[in-house]
Structure formats: structure tokens, C-alpha cells
Design a protein around this motif. Structure first.
Motif, mmCIF file in Angstrom:
data_model
loop_
_atom_site.group_PDB
_atom_site.id
_atom_site.type_symbol
_atom_site.label_atom_id
_atom_site.label_comp_id
_atom_site.label_asym_id
_atom_site.label_seq_id
_atom_site.Cartn_x
_atom_site.Cartn_y
_atom_site.Cartn_z
ATOM 1 N N LEU A 5 92.908 44.562 40.465
ATOM 2 C CA LEU A 5 93.460 44.526 39.109
ATOM 3 C C LEU A 5 92.609 43.697 38.152
ATOM 4 O O LEU A 5 92.391 44.107 37.012
ATOM 5 C CB LEU A 5 94.891 43.994 39.129
ATOM 6 N N LEU A 6 92.129 42.561 38.571
ATOM 7 C CA LEU A 6 91.353 41.698 37.675
ATOM 8 C C LEU A 6 90.043 42.360 37.233
ATOM 9 O O LEU A 6 89.745 42.394 36.035
ATOM 10 C CB LEU A 6 91.093 40.345 38.349
ATOM 11 N N PRO A 7 89.239 42.940 38.138
ATOM 12 C CA PRO A 7 88.031 43.648 37.677
ATOM 13 C C PRO A 7 88.353 44.862 36.788
ATOM 14 O O PRO A 7 87.643 45.129 35.819
ATOM 15 C CB PRO A 7 87.352 44.086 38.979
ATOM 16 N N ALA A 8 89.430 45.565 37.107
ATOM 17 C CA ALA A 8 89.814 46.717 36.290
ATOM 18 C C ALA A 8 90.219 46.266 34.889
ATOM 19 O O ALA A 8 89.879 46.908 33.894
ATOM 20 C CB ALA A 8 90.956 47.479 36.954
ATOM 21 N N PHE A 9 90.929 45.160 34.804
ATOM 22 C CA PHE A 9 91.344 44.623 33.511
ATOM 23 C C PHE A 9 90.121 44.186 32.690
ATOM 24 O O PHE A 9 90.019 44.473 31.501
ATOM 25 C CB PHE A 9 92.323 43.459 33.724
ATOM 26 N N ARG A 10 89.181 43.504 33.354
ATOM 27 C CA ARG A 10 87.958 43.062 32.657
ATOM 28 C C ARG A 10 87.129 44.260 32.175
ATOM 29 O O ARG A 10 86.613 44.266 31.064
ATOM 30 C CB ARG A 10 87.124 42.171 33.570
ATOM 31 N N LEU A 11 87.014 45.259 33.024
ATOM 32 C CA LEU A 11 86.276 46.464 32.647
ATOM 33 C C LEU A 11 86.938 47.162 31.458
ATOM 34 O O LEU A 11 86.260 47.617 30.530
ATOM 35 C CB LEU A 11 86.166 47.422 33.833
#
Length: 183
Positions: A5-11
């Protein structure tokens, strides 16, 4: 789950900034370098704007050169082609009607002399140009309607023919008609 979730949110945030802020800003900045700051080049006659250089207009009077037909009746808000193929009976009837009207208004022209562009709509429906041949078959009608010498109208078409290194020669119909009015 947290590791996904965190990398997807940053992307998502990065793409929002790039696609919604940076890219539109670059396109806008590039447009500012274009003529008229990307607003489209206007054509003026007697001090008032009569149209845009890159948007076709409808001309039906015999003393003007006619533009290429439009599938959207020259409505720039709904630019589109007709999506009808050459075997569609409605499309064929429309082309035949255009042919009949053209031959009626241009009695000195034979069916074989008429370029297809004067009978069929362009993909955008707003094509502002004709080929030199598309303008040439209309010279006699325009000269007769304006009581001008045919050679004078042919010379005007020649002066308004835009030559291109990368594509076919073309004539901007609105600019040509404005030049006719200025005679």
C-alpha cells in the motif's frame, strides 16, 4: 499488506503531480511560444475576426470557394468524421446529393474533374484546406458570380496556395475567400 500500500500510494502521488501539474504546465509553456500564444491564429476582415486559420467554415454562396464538406456541420465542439463506409446507402446518398449540387452550381465541370475532397467529409469534419485542384474546379463559378476575369481568380488561387516540403500543397479556403472580398 503495508509493504504494497505505501509504495502504491507514493506512486499515485507522484503520477498525480506529473500528470496533473508538470505535464500540463509544459504543454501550456510550449503553447506560449506558438503564434497567438496557442489560442489559434485568427483571420480578420475589415477589423473584425471572421474565423480561425485552422478551423473550416461553411460557404454555400456561389461567389465563394466552398470548403470540404463536414460530417458535423462545421461544429467545432463536436469534431468528428461520419464513420460511414463507402457501402453505406445513407452515405452514398449524401455523396450523390453533394455531387448533384456541385454539378448544378458548376456547369462547366464534369463529374470526373471533381476531386473526392469536395464530396466527402474529412476525418475531423473541420478541414480548413482544399487541394489546389479542389479550388481550381471552382474558379469558373466564382469568377462568373463575381463578374471577374477567370485568369484573375486563378492567380488569386495560385497566390494562396501553400507549398509544403512534407505534405501536399493546399489552399486555406477562408483566407482565399477573404482575399476575394478584398478585391
Amino acid at each position: 499488506m503495508k509493504q504494497y500500500l505505501l509504495p502504491a500510494f507514493r506512486l499515485t502521488l507522484v503520477l498525480l503531480v506529473v500528470c496533473c501539474l508538470i505535464y500540463p504546465a509544459l504543454v501550456w509553456a510550449g503553447a506560449q511560444l506558438a503564434p497567438d500564444s496557442g489560442q489559434g491564429e485568427t483571420i480578420r476582415y475589415r477589423g473584425r475576426v471572421v474565423g480561425y486559420d485552422n478551423v473550416g467554415q461553411k460557404f454555400t454562396r456561389p461567389e465563394y470557394f466552398w470548403s470540404r464538406p463536414s460530417a458535423v456541420d462545421y461544429n467545432s465542439a463536436g469534431s468528428a468524421g461520419s464513420n460511414k463506409g463507402p457501402s453505406n446507402s445513407e452515405y452514398l446518398a449524401t455523396v450523390q446529393a453533394r455531387l448533384g449540387t456541385f454539378l448544378l452550381q458548376n456547369p462547366s465541370v464534369s463529374k470526373a474533374q471533381i476531386p473526392a475532397e469536395l464530396l466527402t467529409a474529412s476525418g475531423s469534419g473541420l478541414d480548413p484546406h482544399l487541394s489546389p485542384a479542389g479550388a481550381a474546379v471552382q474558379v469558373a463559378r466564382v469568377a462568373r458570380a463575381r463578374q471577374l476575369d477567370v485568369a484573375k481568380v486563378q492567380a488569386l488561387v495560385a497566390r494562396h496556395t501553400q507549398h509544403s516540403l512534407l505534405g501536399p500543397d493546399r489552399v486555406n479556403v477562408l483566407r482565399l475567400n477573404v482575399a476575394l472580398d478584398e478585391l
